[in-house]
Design a protein around this motif. Sequence first.
Motif, PDB file in Angstrom:
ATOM      1  N   GLU A 203       0.939  -1.182   0.004  1.00 54.00           N
ATOM      2  CA  GLU A 203      -0.074   0.030  -0.061  1.00 54.00           C
ATOM      3  C   GLU A 203       0.924   1.273   0.114  1.00 54.00           C
ATOM      4  OE1 GLU A 203      -2.886  -0.556   3.389  1.00 54.00           O
ATOM      5  OE2 GLU A 203      -3.805  -2.193   2.361  1.00 54.00           O
ATOM      6  N   VAL A 204       0.203   2.563  -0.169  1.00 58.45           N
ATOM      7  CA  VAL A 204       0.858   3.724   0.062  1.00 58.45           C
ATOM      8  C   VAL A 204       2.060   4.028   0.921  1.00 58.45           C
ATOM      9  CG1 VAL A 204       0.714   6.358  -0.334  1.00 58.45           C
ATOM     10  CG2 VAL A 204      -1.162   4.746  -1.532  1.00 58.45           C
ATOM     11  N   ALA A 205       1.464   3.578   2.205  1.00 55.94           N
ATOM     12  CA  ALA A 205       2.291   3.825   3.346  1.00 55.94           C
ATOM     13  C   ALA A 205       3.712   3.246   3.118  1.00 55.94           C
ATOM     14  CB  ALA A 205       1.574   3.620   4.458  1.00 55.94           C
ATOM     15  N   GLU A 206       3.728   1.969   2.519  1.00 55.68           N
ATOM     16  CA  GLU A 206       4.981   1.194   2.488  1.00 55.68           C
ATOM     17  C   GLU A 206       6.029   1.720   1.177  1.00 55.68           C
ATOM     18  OE1 GLU A 206       6.434  -3.436   1.505  1.00 55.68           O
ATOM     19  OE2 GLU A 206       4.403  -3.020   1.995  1.00 55.68           O
ATOM     20  N   LEU A 207       4.973   2.313   0.191  1.00 54.88           N
ATOM     21  CA  LEU A 207       5.799   2.298  -1.178  1.00 54.88           C
ATOM     22  C   LEU A 207       6.218   3.723  -1.279  1.00 54.88           C
ATOM     23  CD1 LEU A 207       3.519   0.488  -3.440  1.00 54.88           C
ATOM     24  CD2 LEU A 207       5.766  -0.390  -2.470  1.00 54.88           C
ATOM     25  N   ALA A 208       5.580   4.698  -0.618  1.00 53.78           N
ATOM     26  CA  ALA A 208       5.913   6.237  -0.871  1.00 53.78           C
ATOM     27  C   ALA A 208       7.141   6.588  -0.416  1.00 53.78           C
ATOM     28  CB  ALA A 208       4.761   6.863  -0.163  1.00 53.78           C
ATOM     29  N   PRO A 209       7.687   6.233   0.684  1.00 57.43           N
ATOM     30  CA  PRO A 209       9.100   6.350   0.973  1.00 57.43           C
ATOM     31  C   PRO A 209      10.102   6.035   0.057  1.00 57.43           C
ATOM     32  CG  PRO A 209       7.873   5.715   2.809  1.00 57.43           C
ATOM     33  CD  PRO A 209       7.120   5.190   1.817  1.00 57.43           C
ATOM     34  N   HIS A 210       9.735   5.243  -0.639  1.00 59.85           N
ATOM     35  CA  HIS A 210      10.718   4.646  -1.799  1.00 59.85           C
ATOM     36  C   HIS A 210      10.522   5.020  -3.110  1.00 59.85           C
ATOM     37  CE1 HIS A 210      12.044   2.145   1.756  1.00 59.85           C
ATOM     38  NE2 HIS A 210      10.920   1.930   1.893  1.00 59.85           N
ATOM     39  N   ALA A 211       9.613   5.939  -3.452  1.00 59.57           N
ATOM     40  CA  ALA A 211       9.214   6.249  -4.724  1.00 59.57           C
ATOM     41  C   ALA A 211       9.178   7.808  -4.923  1.00 59.57           C
ATOM     42  CB  ALA A 211       7.720   5.565  -4.917  1.00 59.57           C
ATOM     43  N   ASP A 212       9.446   8.026  -6.299  1.00 53.74           N
ATOM     44  CA  ASP A 212       9.350   9.432  -6.696  1.00 53.74           C
ATOM     45  C   ASP A 212       7.846   9.872  -6.800  1.00 53.74           C
ATOM     46  OD1 ASP A 212      12.015  10.302  -7.078  1.00 53.74           O
ATOM     47  OD2 ASP A 212      12.080   8.689  -8.438  1.00 53.74           O
ATOM     48  N   VAL A 213       7.135   8.607  -7.059  1.00 56.19           N
ATOM     49  CA  VAL A 213       5.672   9.024  -7.390  1.00 56.19           C
ATOM     50  C   VAL A 213       4.958   7.765  -7.089  1.00 56.19           C
ATOM     51  CG1 VAL A 213       5.569   8.693  -9.899  1.00 56.19           C
ATOM     52  CG2 VAL A 213       3.672  10.099  -8.832  1.00 56.19           C
ATOM     53  N   VAL A 214       3.665   7.643  -6.446  1.00 55.11           N
ATOM     54  CA  VAL A 214       2.758   6.427  -6.390  1.00 55.11           C
ATOM     55  C   VAL A 214       1.745   6.674  -7.258  1.00 55.11           C
ATOM     56  CG1 VAL A 214       1.530   4.972  -4.910  1.00 55.11           C
ATOM     57  CG2 VAL A 214       3.657   6.191  -4.299  1.00 55.11           C
ATOM     58  N   LEU A 215       1.419   5.791  -8.196  1.00 58.91           N
ATOM     59  CA  LEU A 215       0.522   5.942  -9.170  1.00 58.91           C
ATOM     60  C   LEU A 215      -0.681   4.860  -8.827  1.00 58.91           C
ATOM     61  CD1 LEU A 215       2.252   6.446 -12.439  1.00 58.91           C
ATOM     62  CD2 LEU A 215       1.510   8.260 -10.856  1.00 58.91           C
ATOM     63  N   ALA A 216      -2.121   5.118  -9.164  1.00 58.89           N
ATOM     64  CA  ALA A 216      -3.068   3.917  -9.033  1.00 58.89           C
ATOM     65  C   ALA A 216      -2.493   2.830  -9.768  1.00 58.89           C
ATOM     66  CB  ALA A 216      -4.197   4.468  -9.424  1.00 58.89           C
ATOM     67  N   ASP A 217      -2.099   2.729 -11.015  1.00 56.13           N
ATOM     68  CA  ASP A 217      -2.059   1.731 -11.767  1.00 56.13           C
ATOM     69  C   ASP A 217      -0.978   2.583 -12.930  1.00 56.13           C
ATOM     70  OD1 ASP A 217      -3.645   2.960 -13.946  1.00 56.13           O
ATOM     71  OD2 ASP A 217      -5.273   1.787 -12.804  1.00 56.13           O
ATOM     72  N   ILE A 218      -0.435   1.427 -13.825  1.00 52.28           N
ATOM     73  CA  ILE A 218       0.328   2.094 -14.956  1.00 52.28           C
ATOM     74  C   ILE A 218      -0.356   2.730 -16.060  1.00 52.28           C
ATOM     75  CG2 ILE A 218       2.019   0.156 -14.572  1.00 52.28           C
ATOM     76  CD1 ILE A 218       0.615  -1.385 -17.012  1.00 52.28           C
ATOM     77  N   GLY A 219      -1.715   2.671 -16.053  1.00 53.89           N
ATOM     78  CA  GLY A 219      -2.465   3.517 -17.015  1.00 53.89           C
ATOM     79  C   GLY A 219      -2.261   5.083 -16.714  1.00 53.89           C
ATOM     80  N   ALA A 220      -1.751   5.349 -15.530  1.00 53.53           N
ATOM     81  CA  ALA A 220      -1.424   6.615 -15.095  1.00 53.53           C
ATOM     82  C   ALA A 220      -0.152   7.288 -15.736  1.00 53.53           C
ATOM     83  CB  ALA A 220      -1.571   7.051 -13.632  1.00 53.53           C
ATOM     84  N   LEU A 221       0.685   6.331 -16.244  1.00 51.67           N
ATOM     85  CA  LEU A 221       1.941   6.793 -16.636  1.00 51.67           C
ATOM     86  C   LEU A 221       2.055   7.912 -17.595  1.00 51.67           C
ATOM     87  CD1 LEU A 221       4.046   3.400 -16.777  1.00 51.67           C
ATOM     88  CD2 LEU A 221       4.563   5.287 -15.627  1.00 51.67           C
TER      89      LEU A 221
END
Length: 231
Positions: A203-221
């Motif tokens: 989930e967001v809380a785990e990923l956000a500290p390691h990412a430039d951006v968090v997207l709902a899915d790859i369709g948002a690329l």
Amino acid sequence: MIDGIIFDKDGTLFDFRASWGGWARHLLGDLGRDAAHAREMGAAIGFDVESGVFAPDSPVIAATAADVAACLLPHLPGRSHAGVMDEINARAATATMTPAVPLRPLLSALKARGLRVGLATNDTEAPARAHLAAHDITEFFDFVAGYDSGYGPKPGPGMCAAFAARFGLDPARVAMVGDSRHDLEAGRAAGMRAVAVLTGIAEVAELAPHADVVLADIGALPAWLDGGAAG
């Protein structure tokens, strides 16, 4: 500016829960002596057979087939690690994958931008290629690597670094897109941008500290590439 994108596969191109729950049930059902044994092995790989839910630390999410086989082996006396791994890989190659978004239109649009596109998965390369072929998207990938392709598994940077080197890309102008910390850490270690998606288990809380951006899915690329806030 981004010149290349390297995708994780499971949980990124394909929705993790929808794709791998059925695979795990069938694998454990075939390996197990009975339902109780299947449940016992499910617990060993962080999978609840009844609910079809994976634990956040399940090795199926981000580890390799060899790791999953190692977890199962103590529950399969008389079986070899290689034999169990072969069964995992054979079933993986024929598993039904559920795309996270319509893949051909998205990948076609990314290639139309002139981007190099790669795949870096902790699955083995043969099942990975089978999954791409089953969804008629192999043509969009300039580079496909599994953990057995000679570059090592994630979170090591080998697959990501090899992708950039193959095409002479500046890693700082490449995005690693994935659904787990392993993916993001691999991208970071290779000097790449790290893009997280929420079509896996994390989930967001785990990923956000390691990412430039968090997207709902790859369709948002595409919107992210255009500078939009498509998180």
